[in-house]
Design a protein around this motif. Sequence first.
Motif: not given
Length: 320
Positions: A119-131
């Motif tokens: 869950g943390q990893l998926i959240g981080g990936i989405i964060f970076l996609m937007v970033y």
Amino acid sequence: MQLTQMLITLVISFALTVIVMPLCIGYFRMHKEGQTIRGEGPKWHAKKNGTPTMGGIVFLIAAVLVSLLVGFSIHQITANLLITIFITVLYGLLGFLDDFIKVSHKQNLGLKAWQKLLGQLIGGIIFLMVYFHEGGDHILNIGPFSINSSIIYIAFALFWLIGFSNAVNLTDGLDGLVAGLGIISYATYAIISYHQKQYDLLIICLAIIGALAGFLIFNHKPAKIFMGDVGSLALGGTLAALSLLLHREFSLLLIGFVYVVETASVILQVSYFRATGKRLFKMSPIHHHFEMLGWSEWRIDITFWAVGLLCSAIYLWLFL
């Protein structure tokens, strides 16, 4: 952002938390839903068994609502604000699931480690996609040196988000400890955000500070309610997100020095025990070591808060 707007953000977030928290405590007490204390923890913690937990739900909702309302009112609903709130909410939801399993099954084990990590990893990936979609660079500044590599930056950012989320979670073992440290850490990033004129991130920092101040009224020793993983995972993940968006990634090593030491103590304890069969500390994380030495919770809280405040002051003095 004007002083009155900053004060309003703090006050509303504080007031919402103070008003709603007693209702939350009453609900959990009525349904006899409380924390199950670890059997391997300090024996005197047994009296905390059954204390209501998941108080993080209240201060997170207060902080998120106030961030959105204030952001809308002063035209600061930006991608940075929304993606930071996303991390706060997602990591909070992971913590909520973890807490809910513990409370409903009357045990100290919640989500499996791999489930939480995923869950943390998926959240981080989405964060970076937007970033990256919003034009964020992939340059890591380490003192006078810089590394310009998207692969290294992605790996670092994911490690940072997951690592500090878990670091704050490990630190949350004493009444009021993380609430006080969180106020100091977020106040430091509020100053940095204001200095860099990133008012969208300033709003989030102020909202969380106000909410944590309200929560601390109920969480200081003897705690009437714990924040639970819902609070600690979200606070750690949000701190990491702020450091990334402010392009002060390594600031967390100093501003979050206590969290780093708490995590390092666990790693060292496990490694030393596996290598020698002996304990390096009386108990880890290290706040329990000081408890075993006879320190009161208040003494540990005040000492760790002072260390956090000193480290944050040093960072601002050296790098702001």
